[in-house]
Design an enzyme around this catalytic site. Structure first.
Site, PDB file in Angstrom:
ATOM      1  N   ARG A 102       0.819  -1.233   0.000  1.00 34.88           N
ATOM      2  CA  ARG A 102       0.000   0.000   0.000  1.00 34.88           C
ATOM      3  C   ARG A 102       0.847   1.274   0.000  1.00 34.88           C
ATOM      4  NH1 ARG A 102      -5.542  -0.622   0.430  1.00 34.88           N
ATOM      5  NH2 ARG A 102      -6.201  -2.593   1.349  1.00 34.88           N
ATOM      6  N   ARG A 144      -3.028   6.212   1.320  1.00 29.28           N
ATOM      7  CA  ARG A 144      -3.601   7.331   2.068  1.00 29.28           C
ATOM      8  C   ARG A 144      -2.658   8.089   2.989  1.00 29.28           C
ATOM      9  NH1 ARG A 144      -8.241   4.118   4.880  1.00 29.28           N
ATOM     10  NH2 ARG A 144      -6.563   2.584   4.843  1.00 29.28           N
ATOM     11  N   ARG A 204      -7.666  11.482  -4.315  1.00 29.63           N
ATOM     12  CA  ARG A 204      -8.819  10.772  -3.759  1.00 29.63           C
ATOM     13  C   ARG A 204      -9.994  11.730  -3.530  1.00 29.63           C
ATOM     14  NH1 ARG A 204      -8.629   8.819   2.312  1.00 29.63           N
ATOM     15  NH2 ARG A 204      -8.723  11.071   2.438  1.00 29.63           N
ATOM     16  N   ASP A 252      -7.123  -2.759  -7.195  1.00 25.93           N
ATOM     17  CA  ASP A 252      -7.763  -3.374  -6.028  1.00 25.93           C
ATOM     18  C   ASP A 252      -8.044  -4.836  -6.335  1.00 25.93           C
ATOM     19  OD1 ASP A 252      -9.091  -2.422  -3.310  1.00 25.93           O
ATOM     20  OD2 ASP A 252     -10.314  -4.026  -4.157  1.00 25.93           O
ATOM     21  N   TYR A 310     -14.936 -12.012   0.392  1.00 25.08           N
ATOM     22  CA  TYR A 310     -15.733 -10.802   0.140  1.00 25.08           C
ATOM     23  C   TYR A 310     -17.010 -11.134  -0.623  1.00 25.08           C
ATOM     24  CZ  TYR A 310     -11.873  -7.918   1.764  1.00 25.08           C
ATOM     25  OH  TYR A 310     -10.913  -7.330   2.536  1.00 25.08           O
TER      26      TYR A 310
END
Lengths: 341, 341
Positions: free
Chosen positions: B25, B29, B38, B74, B151
């Site tokens: 990652r 962020r 974003r 993703d 998921y």
């Protein structure tokens, strides 16, 4: 004298005909009689009313007949007694509106008089012991200091407790002051639980598996071991560290009477890592109770074969899930009783 | 020819002056320039616009200069391409409004033409390769079939993916049909990623650690290994199974070029469990980047000493956290570059 003493004998490492069995969270949401009480009384009312806590504790003994009872309570009664606000929000879980984030917050936390703040637990134990009538032993429990600190700092449940870990790594001195206060309170609490009648105690380190082996020693095991040392002459101590396979070696050298293991650790790995001598407890995947009953029974027998029937307490690898059918839970218990017959 | 080929050499097991470093990652962020994008573009716009995905991919290369780039994307683009609705809700994470719960649901899932459904990923790779100008290698990735299934069945993130596990244990045949469809799609997808220019691929088994060793073999490793076998002649394959320490032995015997490990597995345990020959990648606790910079640098050097500088790729044990200061992230990278100097 406890009539069914299989559990206590396994804790002493004695040879048994079959291993004892109980289930973490056996007094809980999969039982209709528990749900009936939960719908009438909120969480802390259930914990703090000795009659309710005792009734909930014995419900699974009547329904599925495990070899030990575990007092209905919660690990968060400890931070609550230490002056930290704890709420239990429906469909959310624990919520601590004023989490610990600074050394000033830590300084405000008290080591309470446990008789004053937690007397309801000791009353519940006395009442439960009467209701159990020496049929099976009663287990008392506490969270590990690290796990309690996770909630106290994070303020709620979390997948990874990053805030709690961040607090430890950026303010280690403050973290250690808090951990020591939780440890001191927990020792007073568990000693009084034993005096009130519990036959063994279990320490739940639910979030120890979030730490590296080195950090685990510093922030979790060091404090758990203080509790073991303080309690070992009073009652058998079981330590269950979820995800803590990497610490089983250290744990196996302690004065703990048994170690809980989760399902990611095979019986063979668990025996090897823990040194091969200490009693082990676990480790059926709670989700596996959704398998068909014949599969459950087969897997339980294989699990006993792999752990060996002695120095072994059959259990799940974590708490039973709310969506498990009662007859599947009972099949788990029955499978153990059918072993060796 | 890639100018900085440390990462590729470590994947081949060659002797290096210092180990390569990148961070899971790393395009994310904690970077202000990522947050700026974003705030302008939603999640799938960022994934599906090659110019944005490429720009995000190279942001950390400019800012903190790791030894490899990893394509911004993703793992859930795969179920999306297979006809399963996937939404990304702010402050919630992935949400799949129509989760898979029956064999009928499984039958509706398609193995798509990846050119039609995932062409934007291959375009992003080509553009990124141009922007990187052969300075550092580019990594492509996919989720493991088990993790994608978690998921697809659960419908959202979870602490324990009990619904997904319950589906496997109560409907194993349906689960295997779904896992095979995901595997087939992933192989087509990763092969096309390699053709488009990625220099290595990583498979993220984020939720493999929820399974027992026996169930892991049946529901996760079996399918990951199909992907490794299909890809091994095309590009180096890295497998990162979070919490999958118990499977490192099996993984070490596969044709994978490297294995990712998380921070609960000490370097010594990781080398022992994986058989001692395969390149390892990891395993700094992401929360430890909140420690003071001198502590970070000291811990990184100790970690390299313990893993050994060869057959080793420095990384975190999971993705970098949003609250890590950029200078701490840079200190992590710099510490590796300062090793052996």
């Amino acid at each position: 004298m406890i009539k069914n003493d299989l559990f206590l004998r396994a804790l002493k490492g004695e040879t048994v005909q079959r291993p004892p069995v109980w289930m973490m969270r056996q007094a809980g949401r999969y039982l209709p009689e528990f749900i009936a009480l939960r719908d009438k009384y909120d969480f802390f009312t259930r914990c703090q009313t000795p009659e309710l806590a005792a009734e909930i504790t014995v419900q699974p003994i009547r329904r599925i007949a495990p070899d030990a009872a575990i007092l209905f309570s919660d690990i968060l009664v400890i931070p609550q007694a230490m002056g930290i606000d704890v709420e239990m929000k429906p469909n959310f879980g624990p919520y601590l509106p004023n989490p610990i984030r600074t050394i000033q917050d830590v300084e405000k936390v008290i080591v309470p008089d446990v008789h004053e703040t937690l007397g309801y637990v000791f009353d519940a134990i006395k009442l439960t012991k009467e209701m159990l009538n020496d049929e099976v032993p009663l287990i008392g429990f506490a969270g590990s200091p690290w796990t309690i600190m996770c909630y106290a700092v994070e303020g709620q449940g979390s997948k990874s407790f990053d805030k709690a870990k961040g607090f430890c790594f950026s303010h280690p001195e403050a973290a250690h002051v808090l951990l020591q206060k939780i440890t001191d309170t927990t020792i007073l609490y568990l000693k009084e639980k034993v005096k009130s009648g519990v036959d063994a105690v279990q320490i739940f380190d639910s979030w120890g598996g979030m730490l590296s082996p080195v950090d685990y020693q510093e922030f979790s095991w060091k404090y758990i071991n203080q509790i073991i040392e303080a309690l070992a002459d009073d009652a058998p101590v079981i330590v269950f560290g979820k995800g803590c396979w990497f610490a089983l070696g250290e744990m196996g050298k302690s004065r703990a009477s048994a170690l809980g293991v989760d399902w990611t650790c095979s019986p063979r790995n668990a025996r090897y890592l823990s040194g091969g001598n200490i009693t082990l407890q676990g480790n059926f995947d709670p989700s596996r109770l959704l398998s068909p009953i014949p599969v459950i029974k087969k897997m339980v027998h294989e699990m006993i074969d792999e752990f060996g029937k002695d120095k072994y307490i059959v259990n799940l690898g974590h708490g039973i899930l709310p969506n498990i059918p009662v007859d599947h839970a009972k099949a788990f218990i029955d499978a153990v009783k059918e072993y060796n017959q």
